[in-house]
Scaffold this motif. Structure first.
Motif, PDB file in Angstrom:
ATOM      1  N   LEU A   1       1.065  -1.077   0.281  1.00 33.57           N
ATOM      2  CA  LEU A   1      -0.042  -0.211  -0.076  1.00 33.57           C
ATOM      3  C   LEU A   1       0.884   1.058   0.181  1.00 33.57           C
ATOM      4  CD1 LEU A   1      -3.055  -0.968   2.809  1.00 33.57           C
ATOM      5  CD2 LEU A   1      -2.906  -0.907   0.063  1.00 33.57           C
ATOM      6  N   GLN A   2       2.471   1.064   0.662  1.00 37.30           N
ATOM      7  CA  GLN A   2       2.939   2.169   0.584  1.00 37.30           C
ATOM      8  C   GLN A   2       3.495   1.896  -0.734  1.00 37.30           C
ATOM      9  OE1 GLN A   2       5.514   1.448   4.343  1.00 37.30           O
ATOM     10  NE2 GLN A   2       3.729   1.982   5.257  1.00 37.30           N
ATOM     11  N   SER A   3       3.370   1.263  -1.300  1.00 34.39           N
ATOM     12  CA  SER A   3       4.512   1.613  -3.116  1.00 34.39           C
ATOM     13  C   SER A   3       3.827   2.747  -3.772  1.00 34.39           C
ATOM     14  CB  SER A   3       4.299  -0.176  -3.588  1.00 34.39           C
ATOM     15  OG  SER A   3       3.019   0.110  -4.285  1.00 34.39           O
ATOM     16  N   GLU A   4       4.318   2.661  -5.467  1.00 38.51           N
ATOM     17  CA  GLU A   4       4.234   3.647  -6.408  1.00 38.51           C
ATOM     18  C   GLU A   4       2.984   3.388  -6.686  1.00 38.51           C
ATOM     19  OE1 GLU A   4       5.259   6.902  -5.878  1.00 38.51           O
ATOM     20  OE2 GLU A   4       6.036   6.223  -3.798  1.00 38.51           O
TER      21      GLU A   4
ATOM     22  N   PRO B   1      -4.741  -0.605  -9.626  1.00 44.90           N
ATOM     23  CA  PRO B   1      -4.224  -1.875  -8.880  1.00 44.90           C
ATOM     24  C   PRO B   1      -4.238  -1.758  -7.631  1.00 44.90           C
ATOM     25  CG  PRO B   1      -3.418  -0.340 -10.513  1.00 44.90           C
ATOM     26  CD  PRO B   1      -3.749   0.797 -10.059  1.00 44.90           C
ATOM     27  N   LYS B   2      -3.722  -0.858  -6.516  1.00 49.64           N
ATOM     28  CA  LYS B   2      -3.819  -0.758  -5.331  1.00 49.64           C
ATOM     29  C   LYS B   2      -5.043  -1.545  -4.829  1.00 49.64           C
ATOM     30  CE  LYS B   2      -0.323   1.999  -3.949  1.00 49.64           C
ATOM     31  NZ  LYS B   2      -0.019   2.773  -3.118  1.00 49.64           N
TER      32      LYS B   2
END
Length: 127
Positions: free
Chosen positions: A32-35, A40-41
């Motif tokens: 969830l903290q990704s770019e 998609p999240k």
């Protein structure tokens, strides 16, 4: 009581708890903290929670079927057992693709999923 099916349900419930608590720490929070974009999240997070629902409800059904020795649920127990074995196979195949022989350490989910399916299958053939 069908101890095999009941044991499958208890192991499935343990798997659910690992999924809910350890899964939030290891894969979900960093994901969830990704770019990655929000759509998609959101989709993958919804899939994560769908798996949670499947794990909890199937475990509850296995516990019930084992506790009351519900012969009329044999087909359902067989289907759930096949599902758990299939889930284990997916983790092993995906893990092999990414990690080769390290899959059994890097993606250990199969360790709980496979025995749950096998226990349920053994119990369902003993009805």
């Amino acid at each position: 009581m069908n101890i095999w099916i009941f044991s499958a349900g208890v192991l499935g419930l343990l798997t659910s708890l690992v999924h809910i608590f350890a899964g939030q720490i290891a894969p979900v929070r960093p994901f969830l903290q990704s770019e990655l974009d929000d759509i998609p999240k959101a989709t993958l997070l919804a899939c994560w929670h769908i798996v949670t629902v499947i794990l909890v409800t199937s475990s509850a059904l296995l516990i019930y079927a084992g506790w009351v020795n519900a012969n009329y649920l044999t087909t359902v127990v067989l289907g759930l057992s096949l599902t758990y074995v299939s889930f284990a196979a997916v983790f092993m195949c995906v893990g092999w693709y990414f990690f080769k022989h390290h899959t059994f350490i890097k993606l250990p989910q199969w360790v709980l999923l496979l025995p749950t399916g096998v226990l349920g299958f053994i119990g369902s053939v003993q009805y």
